[in-house]
Write a protein that holds these residues in place. Structure first.
Motif, PDB file in Angstrom:
ATOM      1  N   LEU A   5       9.864  21.559 -25.189  1.00 47.06           N
ATOM      2  CA  LEU A   5      11.163  21.974 -25.721  1.00 47.06           C
ATOM      3  C   LEU A   5      12.186  20.851 -25.620  1.00 47.06           C
ATOM      4  N   THR A   6      12.135  20.069 -24.533  1.00 52.52           N
ATOM      5  CA  THR A   6      13.118  18.997 -24.365  1.00 52.52           C
ATOM      6  C   THR A   6      12.902  17.855 -25.351  1.00 52.52           C
ATOM      7  N   SER A   7      11.780  17.869 -26.068  1.00 51.96           N
ATOM      8  CA  SER A   7      11.503  16.790 -27.023  1.00 51.96           C
ATOM      9  C   SER A   7      11.653  17.244 -28.472  1.00 51.96           C
ATOM     10  N   LYS A   8      12.062  18.521 -28.699  1.00 52.07           N
ATOM     11  CA  LYS A   8      12.107  19.066 -30.046  1.00 52.07           C
ATOM     12  C   LYS A   8      13.533  19.417 -30.440  1.00 52.07           C
ATOM     13  N   ARG A   9      13.761  19.288 -31.729  1.00 52.39           N
ATOM     14  CA  ARG A   9      15.016  19.760 -32.312  1.00 52.39           C
ATOM     15  C   ARG A   9      14.753  21.069 -33.050  1.00 52.39           C
ATOM     16  N   LEU A  10      15.768  21.908 -33.131  1.00 55.69           N
ATOM     17  CA  LEU A  10      15.602  23.169 -33.843  1.00 55.69           C
ATOM     18  C   LEU A  10      15.424  22.901 -35.331  1.00 55.69           C
ATOM     19  N   PRO A  11      14.461  23.597 -35.984  1.00 60.24           N
ATOM     20  CA  PRO A  11      14.299  23.430 -37.433  1.00 60.24           C
ATOM     21  C   PRO A  11      15.566  23.881 -38.152  1.00 60.24           C
ATOM     22  N   ARG A  12      15.985  23.081 -39.096  1.00 60.63           N
ATOM     23  CA  ARG A  12      17.189  23.414 -39.851  1.00 60.63           C
ATOM     24  C   ARG A  12      16.804  23.766 -41.272  1.00 60.63           C
ATOM     25  N   ASN A  69      15.808  29.853 -10.811  1.00 64.00           N
ATOM     26  CA  ASN A  69      17.255  29.807 -11.059  1.00 64.00           C
ATOM     27  C   ASN A  69      17.754  28.464 -11.557  1.00 64.00           C
ATOM     28  N   PHE A  70      16.891  27.488 -11.776  1.00 65.04           N
ATOM     29  CA  PHE A  70      17.353  26.189 -12.248  1.00 65.04           C
ATOM     30  C   PHE A  70      17.777  26.272 -13.711  1.00 65.04           C
ATOM     31  N   ALA A  71      18.730  25.469 -14.081  1.00 67.39           N
ATOM     32  CA  ALA A  71      19.307  25.436 -15.431  1.00 67.39           C
ATOM     33  C   ALA A  71      19.983  26.748 -15.778  1.00 67.39           C
ATOM     34  N   GLU A  81      18.644  36.210 -23.201  1.00 67.86           N
ATOM     35  CA  GLU A  81      17.196  36.345 -23.244  1.00 67.86           C
ATOM     36  C   GLU A  81      16.574  34.948 -23.303  1.00 67.86           C
ATOM     37  N   PHE A  82      15.261  34.932 -23.288  1.00 66.01           N
ATOM     38  CA  PHE A  82      14.542  33.662 -23.221  1.00 66.01           C
ATOM     39  C   PHE A  82      14.784  32.808 -24.454  1.00 66.01           C
ATOM     40  N   LEU A  83      14.963  33.422 -25.597  1.00 67.44           N
ATOM     41  CA  LEU A  83      15.189  32.632 -26.811  1.00 67.44           C
ATOM     42  C   LEU A  83      16.420  31.746 -26.655  1.00 67.44           C
ATOM     43  N   GLY A  84      17.489  32.281 -26.084  1.00 67.94           N
ATOM     44  CA  GLY A  84      18.698  31.490 -25.874  1.00 67.94           C
ATOM     45  C   GLY A  84      18.486  30.407 -24.840  1.00 67.94           C
ATOM     46  N   PHE A  85      17.744  30.733 -23.790  1.00 68.23           N
ATOM     47  CA  PHE A  85      17.456  29.742 -22.756  1.00 68.23           C
ATOM     48  C   PHE A  85      16.637  28.593 -23.323  1.00 68.23           C
ATOM     49  N   ALA A  86      15.622  28.927 -24.138  1.00 71.00           N
ATOM     50  CA  ALA A  86      14.799  27.885 -24.753  1.00 71.00           C
ATOM     51  C   ALA A  86      15.635  27.018 -25.687  1.00 71.00           C
ATOM     52  N   GLU A  87      16.572  27.627 -26.388  1.00 75.38           N
ATOM     53  CA  GLU A  87      17.426  26.859 -27.311  1.00 75.38           C
ATOM     54  C   GLU A  87      18.243  25.821 -26.550  1.00 75.38           C
ATOM     55  N   ARG A  88      18.707  26.150 -25.355  1.00 74.36           N
ATOM     56  CA  ARG A  88      19.532  25.241 -24.569  1.00 74.36           C
ATOM     57  C   ARG A  88      18.761  24.024 -24.086  1.00 74.36           C
ATOM     58  N   LEU A  89      17.423  24.080 -24.109  1.00 71.75           N
ATOM     59  CA  LEU A  89      16.614  22.957 -23.628  1.00 71.75           C
ATOM     60  C   LEU A  89      16.272  21.969 -24.731  1.00 71.75           C
ATOM     61  N   ARG A 107      20.548  20.241 -25.194  1.00 77.46           N
ATOM     62  CA  ARG A 107      20.458  19.976 -23.763  1.00 77.46           C
ATOM     63  C   ARG A 107      21.407  18.874 -23.303  1.00 77.46           C
ATOM     64  N   GLU A 108      21.955  18.122 -24.264  1.00 82.51           N
ATOM     65  CA  GLU A 108      22.893  17.084 -23.862  1.00 82.51           C
ATOM     66  C   GLU A 108      24.133  17.682 -23.204  1.00 82.51           C
ATOM     67  N   SER A 109      24.456  18.924 -23.557  1.00 75.43           N
ATOM     68  CA  SER A 109      25.617  19.570 -22.946  1.00 75.43           C
ATOM     69  C   SER A 109      25.253  20.314 -21.658  1.00 75.43           C
ATOM     70  N   GLU A 110      23.954  20.306 -21.305  1.00 71.71           N
ATOM     71  CA  GLU A 110      23.509  20.944 -20.066  1.00 71.71           C
ATOM     72  C   GLU A 110      23.465  19.908 -18.949  1.00 71.71           C
ATOM     73  N   ASN A 111      23.289  20.372 -17.735  1.00 70.04           N
ATOM     74  CA  ASN A 111      23.159  19.503 -16.574  1.00 70.04           C
ATOM     75  C   ASN A 111      21.752  18.924 -16.567  1.00 70.04           C
ATOM     76  N   THR A 112      21.649  17.616 -16.792  1.00 69.26           N
ATOM     77  CA  THR A 112      20.338  16.984 -16.873  1.00 69.26           C
ATOM     78  C   THR A 112      19.586  17.113 -15.549  1.00 69.26           C
ATOM     79  N   GLY A 113      20.310  17.037 -14.434  1.00 68.28           N
ATOM     80  CA  GLY A 113      19.660  17.180 -13.133  1.00 68.28           C
ATOM     81  C   GLY A 113      19.000  18.545 -12.989  1.00 68.28           C
TER      82      GLY A 113
END
Length: 882
Positions: free
Chosen positions: A97-104, A183-185, A192-200, A205-211
């Motif tokens: 997921l961290t290597s993919k962009r959402l299909p547009r 509980n990380f990230a 739901e999981f779909l939203g969590f996966a989208e954030r990665l 993910r650039e707006s998320e905490n990389t750590g």
């Protein structure tokens, strides 16, 4: 270290390169029996390895933790026995997921794009072949299952289940863990999981905490290892976990701050501190780089000799340091000594040995035990299934249908299917004609139930109880039983007519086994409960042979108040067993009288009775021989009774001397009659020297079978036999064609029988039955006509009872009372049960076939006693119809 316990991060520091030490340690791990699974990584080469594995066209960005990526690939190639250590499902999903962009795509919202992206991961859609490559690398778990679930989701979405169309099949375990198991990230920031996966994903993910994402990657990696080593799966033990008795050493050579080594160790330390969960990863990292990691953490390394004491101290301080989230809580620093010039020192060091695998967890042990247990449990089942199959016995019929009850029983050393059935769930016997007729009867049962649902017509049931199975092939018996069932079927078809207003007729077929050997057991164990719960059963028809078992059945049915009509029984004492027993065919006393009168009619000089050994549980033969001898003696007829012990071949030839003026009477069963005829005519050059041959009514089955009669040695022999329904036989070929011979003068009852029989015979001939199972004789079968009239007797009794009871359906006890007063005009002649419960006034006929070998030869009447169809029917001097 044994058992589940926290593991330190072993960090080896030295001034010289640790590579030789780690490689030697790896060799010692390989020398274990069995070898201890481990992985060695040269951290300095990680960058080049990652760049080679993930070129720009395969991945837009390199992994966030390159060392963890290499380590996961190393460990995914490790096997414990024949099983892969783990596929790292959780870790690879996050990394992917961290290597993919959402299909547009135009009109697509982010949610739909995430669903499409995740379905690419599970292998449901295309995607440039990426999922195929991962499948080849065995990184997609349960590909077949996921594809199947994906198809379900697609069908569900097309069917209007919108929520189902938004599911991503195959990710239930992973999505549940990401949202509820860690509980990380901050997973709870997503609904739901779909939203969590989208954030990665890239761009999000650039707006998320990389750590936090890196911690999630490490935590997912360790979770995959925990799953691989887990001893239980919910409530069941996992053998794979029980086989893994050693922790997983990973040897990291040359870890530094710049190559990501220190970072990975810090992340593992933080994850273990924050989660407190145990995992089986034993990290052994080594470096000679200065300044050392120990200086950065403010920890002094210990020398090798102090390692045991340092480990004990580390365990004591771990709870406190973990609560403080200390950055050095998980480290155990050890100083590597200078390299020893004597490199043979390692050869004397002991190898590492994992604790032995528990006996049941070893390969093929549990399988062998389960196979043995299953074999022990299933062998009886397989035997039962095989026995049911060989006996044509339904296994589940009685479980799924209240109209079927069967049981395998031993009958004279042969396993047979006994019980009852009212539907095609159970068809008794192996003969195709017999089975075809039962199915036709059961079809009429369904028709009766259908007609009953839309009318006020009462439904009455007749229980046909006979011998439908036997050890060896016996077409004589099979076809006679088929004929009786055809008679019941013919009466059903005439009765279950939608334009009629009379009672509807249903037939239950019951099997008492070969020669009725287990008939009383069937009655006691299966038929009695049926009679108690089904008041529509008004009586029993059949009963086959006059043997001891049949006598018990007649007595028991009488005690239950069940009217019973014997179709072919003639033994004289049967009516004394039950006041509810009725018999269409005159008894042996009438048969003896018929034979005596016939002997006198032809002026026989002597009557010789040939019979098998008596008192063999065949009550019919015992009684017939006895009453015939008494009748001949009382009338002064010269007679002799001769018994054979081994078989009919003992009978001497009747052609050596001139016996033409004598009468030979065969008192036996149909299975012996052909051999008896061969013995009588043995070495006969002048058949005019032969006596008249007369057989009892039991050989009607032989007469009805072409295969029995087509023996070359029987050609030209004249045979007479006692017929229980001679008038129907005399209706001849015209009856088979639809109308009886006019000379029989049977009136409307015989006309109705012949009309129905013609249609039925046409169906049988047009069926797919083998030629030998199609009724070939050119006249109606006696057994059919008798059973047809027996069913008609019950129906007339029901009509009479209804008239008395103002239309109410009568109880079977009332039917017995009606039968005692019934005068019935049937296809086989007049029956008056008001005179006798046995058809003593019925016609009893001796028929003759001029050449027993010629099967299409019509039998002729040579002597007859009793009533014809009516009191004014003309007769010849021998009593036969004029």
């Amino acid at each position: 270290m044994v058992g589940d316990q926290p593991l330190p991060l072993l960090y080896l520091e030295g001034e010289a390169s640790p590579a030789d030490f780690l490689l030697a340690l790896g060799r010692k791990l390989d020398e274990g029996r069995p070898p201890i699974p481990h992985a060695y990584v040269d951290v300095s080469a990680v960058g080049a390895e990652v760049a080679k594995r993930w070129p720009p066209e395969a991945r837009e960005t390199e992994p966030l933790l390159p060392l963890l990526d290499v380590l996961s690939h190393r460990l995914s190639e490790v096997h414990v026995g024949s099983e892969r250590l783990t596929r790292f499902d959780h870790y690879r999903l996050v990394d992917w997921l961290t290597s993919k962009r959402l299909p547009r795509k135009p009109g697509r919202d982010d949610r739909a794009s995430v669903i499409e992206l995740l379905r690419q991961w599970t292998g449901r859609t295309g995607g440039g072949g990426d999922e195929l490559n991962r499948a080849v690398d065995a990184f997609i778990p349960n590909l077949v299952t996921r594809l199947g679930l994906g198809l379900v989701a697609w069908v569900g979405s097309k069917a209007g289940f919108r929520w189902l169309g938004k599911r991503v099949p195959g990710l239930r375990r992973e999505s549940r863990w990401f949202m509820k198991g860690q509980n990380f990230a901050l997973p709870h920031h997503s609904i739901e999981f779909l939203g969590f996966a989208e954030r990665l994903t890239l761009g999000r993910r650039e707006s998320e905490n990389t750590g936090q994402i890196k911690l999630l990657l490490v935590h997912a990696f360790l979770e995959d290892l925990r799953i691989a080593y887990r001893r239980r799966s919910r409530f069941l033990p996992r053998r794979a976990g029980w086989r893994r008795t050693a922790y997983i050493p990973v040897l990291l050579d040359g870890v530094t701050e710049d190559n990501g080594g220190w970072e990975l160790l810090e992340l593992i330390n933080d994850v273990r501190n924050e989660t407190g969960e145990l995992d089986p990863l034993l990290v052994i990292a080594a470096s000679s780089v200065q300044p050392a990691l120990s200086r950065r953490l403010g920890t002094a390394p210990v020398v090798p000799d102090e390692t045991a004491e340092a480990l004990a101290t580390w365990r004591e301080e771990l709870p406190r340091k973990r609560q403080m989230l200390a950055p050095d809580a998980r480290y155990l620093m050890i100083r590597l000594p200078f390299p020893d010039p004597d490199k043979k020192k390692w050869k004397g060091a002991p190898s590492f040995h994992a604790p032995p695998v528990r006996w049941l967890a070893k390969s093929r042990r549990l399988e062998a035990i389960i196979a043995a247990v299953v074999l022990v449990l299933l062998v009886p089942g397989f035997v039962t299934v095989q026995n049911h199959f060989e006996a044509n016995c339904s296994i589940v019929g009685s479980a799924v249908s209240p109209g079927v009850s069967t049981r395998l029983m031993d009958v004279e050393g042969n396993v047979e299917c006994l019980g009852y059935s009212d539907n095609s769930g159970q068809v008794f016997g192996a003969n195709e004609r017999l089975r075809w007729t039962q199915r036709a009867v059961f079809t009429q049962n369904d028709e009766a139930e259908r007609l009953r649902a839309g009318s006020t017509r009462p439904l009455v049931t007749v229980l046909y109880f006979s011998s439908l199975t036997h050890r060896d092939s016996n077409p004589d018996a099979d076809h006679s039983r088929a004929e009786e069932l055809e008679g019941m079927l013919l009466r059903q078809r005439q009765q279950n007519d939608r334009s009629s207003s009379g009672p509807l007729l249903r037939v239950v077929v019951a099997n008492g086994g070969a020669k009725m050997d287990r008939a009383h057991d069937v009655l006691t164990e299966m038929l009695t409960p049926l009679l108690e719960r089904d008041p529509s059963i008004i009586g029993v028809v059949g009963l086959d042979r006059s043997v001891e078992q049949t006598r018990k059945v007649i007595t028991s049915l009488g005690s239950l108040g069940v009217p019973t009509i014997g179709t072919t029984l003639t033994e004289a004492s049967l009516p004394k067993l039950s006041t509810m027993y009725f018999q269409l065919i005159p008894g042996n006393v009438r048969q003896a009288d018929l034979v005596r009168r016939y002997a006198q009619h032809i002026r026989a000089t002597k009557v010789t009775i040939h019979h098998p050994k008596l008192r063999q549980d065949d009550v019919y033969l015992d009684n017939l021989v006895a009453v015939l001898g008494q009748e001949l003696a009382r009338s002064g007829v010269n007679y002799e009774a001769r018994e054979w012990a081994g078989g009919p071949q003992e009978v001497p030839s009747q052609c050596v001397e001139d016996h033409s003026g004598e009468l030979v009477f065969f008192a036996g069963r149909e299975e012996h009659f052909g051999e008896f005829l061969q013995a009588v005519g043995r070495n006969c050059y002048d058949k005019n020297r032969l006596p008249r041959i007369l057989a009892d009514d039991a050989i009607i089955r032989f007469i009805a079978q072409e295969a029995s009669r087509k023996r070359d040695s029987l050609a030209g022999m004249r045979v007479s036999y006692v017929s229980m329904a001679g008038l129907v036989v005399l209706a001849g070929k015209p009856c088979v064609e639809g109308r009886p011979d006019e000379r029989t003068r049977g009136g409307l009852p015989l006309d109705a029988f012949c009309a129905g029989y013609s249609k039925l015979a046409g169906e049988v001939q047009a069926s797919s039955l083998p030629r030998e199972d199609k009724p070939p004789k050119p006249w109606p079968g006696e057994h059919m006509a008798v059973a047809y009239d027996a069913a008609g007797l019950f129906l007339d009794a029901v009509r009479n009872a209804q008239a008395r009871l103002a239309g109410h359906t009568p109880h079977r006890g009332a039917i017995g009372g009606e039968l005692r007063e019934l005068e019935f005009f049937g296809a086989t002649g007049r029956t008056d049960f008001a005179v006798s419960r046995v058809g003593e006034t019925r016609n009893f006929t001796i028929l003759e076939i001029a050449d027993i070998y010629e099967f299409d030869q019509q039998p002729t009447c040579v002597f007859l006693t009793g009533d014809l169809y009516g009191p004014d029917s003309p007769r010849q001097a021998n009593g036969c119809p004029a």
